[in-house]
Design a protein around this motif. Structure first.
Motif, mmCIF file in Angstrom:
data_model
loop_
_atom_site.group_PDB
_atom_site.id
_atom_site.type_symbol
_atom_site.label_atom_id
_atom_site.label_comp_id
_atom_site.label_asym_id
_atom_site.label_seq_id
_atom_site.Cartn_x
_atom_site.Cartn_y
_atom_site.Cartn_z
ATOM 1 N N ILE A 1 -1.098 -25.266 -25.025
ATOM 2 C CA ILE A 1 -2.516 -24.968 -24.760
ATOM 3 C C ILE A 1 -3.110 -24.144 -25.893
ATOM 4 O O ILE A 1 -4.221 -24.433 -26.387
ATOM 5 C CB ILE A 1 -2.662 -24.236 -23.417
ATOM 6 N N LEU A 2 -2.378 -23.134 -26.326
ATOM 7 C CA LEU A 2 -2.858 -22.292 -27.429
ATOM 8 C C LEU A 2 -2.984 -23.107 -28.711
ATOM 9 O O LEU A 2 -3.940 -22.916 -29.496
ATOM 10 C CB LEU A 2 -1.911 -21.112 -27.645
ATOM 11 N N PHE A 3 -2.041 -24.026 -28.918
ATOM 12 C CA PHE A 3 -2.077 -24.863 -30.104
ATOM 13 C C PHE A 3 -3.288 -25.793 -30.078
ATOM 14 O O PHE A 3 -3.955 -26.024 -31.103
ATOM 15 C CB PHE A 3 -0.785 -25.673 -30.204
ATOM 16 N N VAL A 4 -3.579 -26.355 -28.901
ATOM 17 C CA VAL A 4 -4.766 -27.233 -28.755
ATOM 18 C C VAL A 4 -6.033 -26.444 -29.035
ATOM 19 O O VAL A 4 -6.938 -26.922 -29.748
ATOM 20 C CB VAL A 4 -4.796 -27.842 -27.344
ATOM 21 N N SER B 1 -0.800 -34.195 -33.610
ATOM 22 C CA SER B 1 -0.200 -32.882 -33.864
ATOM 23 C C SER B 1 0.329 -32.263 -32.572
ATOM 24 O O SER B 1 1.416 -31.678 -32.546
ATOM 25 C CB SER B 1 -1.239 -31.959 -34.511
ATOM 26 N N VAL B 2 -0.471 -32.415 -31.494
ATOM 27 C CA VAL B 2 -0.050 -31.882 -30.197
ATOM 28 C C VAL B 2 1.210 -32.609 -29.699
ATOM 29 O O VAL B 2 2.162 -31.991 -29.211
ATOM 30 C CB VAL B 2 -1.185 -31.992 -29.164
ATOM 31 N N ILE B 3 1.205 -33.947 -29.853
ATOM 32 C CA ILE B 3 2.371 -34.737 -29.426
ATOM 33 C C ILE B 3 3.609 -34.335 -30.231
ATOM 34 O O ILE B 3 4.709 -34.229 -29.687
ATOM 35 C CB ILE B 3 2.078 -36.240 -29.574
ATOM 36 N N SER B 4 3.429 -34.113 -31.532
ATOM 37 C CA SER B 4 4.558 -33.702 -32.378
ATOM 38 C C SER B 4 5.128 -32.366 -31.910
ATOM 39 O O SER B 4 6.355 -32.167 -31.878
ATOM 40 C CB SER B 4 4.113 -33.593 -33.837
ATOM 41 N N LEU B 5 4.226 -31.455 -31.528
ATOM 42 C CA LEU B 5 4.680 -30.157 -31.025
ATOM 43 C C LEU B 5 5.453 -30.319 -29.719
ATOM 44 O O LEU B 5 6.511 -29.706 -29.533
ATOM 45 C CB LEU B 5 3.473 -29.222 -30.810
ATOM 46 N N SER C 1 6.397 -23.211 -23.018
ATOM 47 C CA SER C 1 5.997 -24.356 -23.835
ATOM 48 C C SER C 1 4.581 -24.805 -23.480
ATOM 49 O O SER C 1 3.785 -25.155 -24.365
ATOM 50 C CB SER C 1 6.976 -25.516 -23.633
ATOM 51 N N LEU C 2 4.268 -24.806 -22.181
ATOM 52 C CA LEU C 2 2.929 -25.193 -21.744
ATOM 53 C C LEU C 2 1.878 -24.252 -22.316
ATOM 54 O O LEU C 2 0.824 -24.705 -22.823
ATOM 55 C CB LEU C 2 2.858 -25.196 -20.213
#
Length: 235
Positions: A27-30, A60-64, A22-23
């Motif tokens: 990171i990849l999403f950010v 968006s990051v928080i939602s993920l 998940s981490l």
């Protein structure tokens, strides 16, 4: 190693792997969002538009992260429910097994004590397990109901006694033959694991009487079955 400990160990291992994965995903999403919004090429900015862009990315990051946490919680919950259900089913199986073994051993000891109370009976002539399994066919599942096959067997034995009574009383054309009677009784008793030898008339009648008395007592006091062997008129 304890099975429950192994399952918890596997769960903790799964959680660690999931958290690391998940981490990495976050990171990849950010990195993806920063590239998508072109933030790498922008200079430092505190305008409303810049703040709004960063805020949208953070949301968006928080939602993920929330989604990943929900998936983790749901997985752990499912595991917990499965583990509890598995333990419950195991306890039921253990309870059924205990009922079966306890009842079987009680039947065995009761039969031995009753056989020893008779002079002509020997425990080696009785197949305890065969008799028990016919009388209580669902015992291994924790049910101690008397089986239909056993009730039918009692009826069959009574039918043979009644047949001999009718022969000796002259209510049937065929005359009574004690050797033929022995054969029929021996065959019926063999069905539940009771072995009788061929003996002279009076010796066989005495042995037969003790067997019938034993069957009646077990039916009444252990099986709670209201089925007695008919009175013998041919002795």
């Amino acid at each position: 190693m304890n099975t429950g400990y192994e399952e918890v160990h596997i769960l903790l291992k799964y959680i660690k792997i999931y958290l690391w994965a998940s981490l990495v995903l976050v990171i990849l999403f950010v990195i993806f969002l920063l590239g998508k919004e072109g933030l790498y090429s922008l200079s430092f900015c505190i305008s409303f538009q810049c703040i709004d862009t960063v805020f949208v990315a953070i949301v968006s990051v928080i939602s993920l992260i929330e989604l990943l946490i929900k998936i983790l919680v749901a997985s752990v919950t499912i595991f917990g429910v499965y583990h509890a259900l598995n333990n419950y089913l195991s306890s039921i199986d253990a309870s059924r097994s205990n009922i079966h073994l306890t009842h079987l051993n009680t039947f065995k000891h009761y039969l031995i004590s009753e056989v020893e109370a008779h002079d002509r009976l020997k425990i080696k002539s009785f197949n305890t397990f065969k008799w028990y399994n016919i009388a209580f066919p669902l015992s291994s599942k924790g049910k101690l109901d008397i089986g239909d096959d056993y009730k039918n067997w009692i009826d069959d034995l009574n039918s043979q006694v009644e047949n001999s009574n009718n022969m000796i009383n002259g209510t049937t054309p065929k005359g009574f033959d004690y050797k033929e009677h022995q054969t029929r009784i021996i065959l019926v008793l063999t069905k539940v694991g009771i072995k009788l030898p061929r003996l002279p008339r009076n010796d066989f009648y005495e042995l037969e009487g003790e067997i019938f008395h034993l069957i009646n007592k077990i039916n009444q006091e252990y099986c709670f079955l209201n089925k007695n062997i008919f009175k013998r008129d041919y002795i």
